[in-house]
Design a protein around this motif. Structure first.
Motif, PDB file in Angstrom:
ATOM      1  N   TRP A  51       0.708  -1.123   0.042  1.00  0.00           N
ATOM      2  CA  TRP A  51       0.028  -0.054  -0.056  1.00  0.00           C
ATOM      3  C   TRP A  51       1.035   1.179   0.018  1.00  0.00           C
ATOM      4  CZ3 TRP A  51       0.561   3.370   4.110  1.00  0.00           C
ATOM      5  CH2 TRP A  51       1.086   2.867   5.361  1.00  0.00           C
ATOM      6  N   CYS A  99       0.841   5.761   0.572  1.00  0.00           N
ATOM      7  CA  CYS A  99       0.030   7.022   1.084  1.00  0.00           C
ATOM      8  C   CYS A  99       0.667   8.022   0.131  1.00  0.00           C
ATOM      9  CB  CYS A  99       0.419   7.438   2.484  1.00  0.00           C
ATOM     10  SG  CYS A  99      -0.168   8.785   3.121  1.00  0.00           S
ATOM     11  N   GLU A 113      -1.488   7.555   6.834  1.00  0.00           N
ATOM     12  CA  GLU A 113      -0.775   6.348   6.635  1.00  0.00           C
ATOM     13  C   GLU A 113      -1.524   5.053   7.460  1.00  0.00           C
ATOM     14  OE1 GLU A 113       0.636   9.051   7.784  1.00  0.00           O
ATOM     15  OE2 GLU A 113       2.491   9.736   6.509  1.00  0.00           O
ATOM     16  N   ARG A 114      -2.404   5.753   8.549  1.00  0.00           N
ATOM     17  CA  ARG A 114      -2.955   4.443   9.094  1.00  0.00           C
ATOM     18  C   ARG A 114      -4.231   4.159   8.231  1.00  0.00           C
ATOM     19  NH1 ARG A 114      -3.225   6.326  13.793  1.00  0.00           N
ATOM     20  NH2 ARG A 114      -5.464   7.291  13.625  1.00  0.00           N
ATOM     21  N   GLU A 139      -3.167   1.957   5.410  1.00  0.00           N
ATOM     22  CA  GLU A 139      -2.935   0.583   5.807  1.00  0.00           C
ATOM     23  C   GLU A 139      -4.058  -0.104   6.372  1.00  0.00           C
ATOM     24  OE1 GLU A 139       0.183  -1.510   9.000  1.00  0.00           O
ATOM     25  OE2 GLU A 139      -0.173   0.606   9.013  1.00  0.00           O
ATOM     26  N   GLU A 140      -5.139   0.501   6.924  1.00  0.00           N
ATOM     27  CA  GLU A 140      -6.303  -0.333   7.374  1.00  0.00           C
ATOM     28  C   GLU A 140      -7.274  -0.667   5.977  1.00  0.00           C
ATOM     29  OE1 GLU A 140      -8.143   2.565  10.010  1.00  0.00           O
ATOM     30  OE2 GLU A 140      -6.966   1.912  11.623  1.00  0.00           O
ATOM     31  N   THR A 171       0.546  -6.663   5.120  1.00  0.00           N
ATOM     32  CA  THR A 171       0.657  -5.532   4.128  1.00  0.00           C
ATOM     33  C   THR A 171       2.027  -4.645   4.821  1.00  0.00           C
ATOM     34  OG1 THR A 171      -0.487  -4.190   6.265  1.00  0.00           O
ATOM     35  CG2 THR A 171      -1.832  -5.371   4.868  1.00  0.00           C
ATOM     36  N   GLU A 198       4.092  -0.675   3.528  1.00  0.00           N
ATOM     37  CA  GLU A 198       3.904   0.409   2.640  1.00  0.00           C
ATOM     38  C   GLU A 198       5.244   0.417   1.678  1.00  0.00           C
ATOM     39  OE1 GLU A 198       4.751   4.162   1.277  1.00  0.00           O
ATOM     40  OE2 GLU A 198       6.314   3.067   2.557  1.00  0.00           O
TER      41      GLU A 198
END
Length: 287
Positions: free
Chosen positions: A186, A188, A204-205, A208-209, A232, A234
């Motif tokens: 993922w 951002c 970011e959270r 990520e979620e 997962t 980043e």
């Protein structure tokens, strides 16, 4: 009817390593192995094949290549059903035709000497891009065997929904008794900040979620008898999966069905086919 595993050989050590892997894979799946050689492959100048045959490399024939490949295939699987074919055609055409009636096609990197695991030949790339069945490119740091791998782990790159690649990875993990890491990358976007009106909390959270939820949805039909770890990370998918390949015996990637521009291999798969630290399976989507 059990479709055979097909492996392409050209006499190079890279292709003979692919035969070792293909024999394991055929035995794992209980299917025959078909070894295919195309005359128009460039003759390999390496000494290993000629040494095994006890003749100068310039005297090695197509029949010799198939004899040695068959011998390699039966080294660990003496009862494996093996057929061979030699075709006076361009190798990619031969292998793509064979792929129409194969459970998978296995090919080597077609590199030479010390660069054997750094170069992906045009034949292997063309087959991985276009074949109707899964294609496994044997590259990276491994012991030529599809069973009893050093890591005991398979990695699959996961998209937005259950795919043929994920199902392929389940089956490979089950047959090998290996753990399966399902990985979703993922990112951002750099322009997003905590002041963005659609975001609550750390951007970011949020991403990520979202990735974790999408990963869970894509693995909704995961079989209970597969040791599955969800992960997962980043970053660009090609970088995340390249890192994961160093801890895997096999990396599984999906390939989308042809669109209006014909067959295409995405940048992620293209990068990993050239740089993965382990063998790569490219699985066409059947949806």
């Amino acid at each position: 009817m059990f479709l055979p595993m097909v492996v392409g050989v050209d006499g190079s050590e890279s292709s003979l390593r692919a035969v070792d892997w293909a024999a394991d894979e055929a035995a794992l799946h209980g299917v025959p192995l078909r070894i295919v050689h195309a005359y128009r492959w460039d003759r390999y100048e390496g000494a290993s094949l000629a040494r095994e045959l006890g003749k100068p490399s310039g005297h090695v024939t197509s029949d010799d290549i198939l004899v040695v490949a068959t011998r390699r295939a039966r080294r660990h699987h003496p009862d494996l059903a093996v057929t061979t074919a030699a075709e006076a055609e361009e190798p990619e055409y031969v292998l793509l035709r064979e792929a129409r009636n194969a459970s998978a096609v296995i090919v080597g990197t077609r590199g030479r000497g010390e660069l054997a695991d750094l170069l992906l030949g045009s034949v292997s790339l063309a087959v991985a891009t276009t074949a109707d069945c899964p294609v496994i490119v044997i590259r990276g740091n491994h012991d030529n065997r599809a069973v009893g791998g050093r890591r005991g782990r398979i990695v699959v790159g996961v998209a937005d929904a259950p795919t043929a690649a994920v199902r392929f990875a389940y089956e490979e993990a089950r047959r090998r008794g290996a753990a399966l890491d399902a990985v979703r990358a993922w990112r951002c976007p750099t322009h997003e900040t905590v002041d963005h009106p659609l975001l609550a909390g750390t951007p970011e959270r949020v991403h990520e979620e979202r990735a974790a939820k999408e990963l869970e949805a894509a693995l909704a039909d995961a079989p209970a008898d597969v040791s599955l770890r969800r992960h997962t990370a980043e970053g660009p998918a090609r970088r995340v999966l390249l890192t994961a390949s160093h801890e895997a015996d096999l990396l599984v990637l999906g390939r989308r069905r042809p669109g209006q521009f014909g067959h295409r291999l995405g940048r992620v798969a293209h990068t990993l086919l050239h740089h993965s630290a382990c063998p790569v399976a490219v699985v066409p989507d059947t949806a």
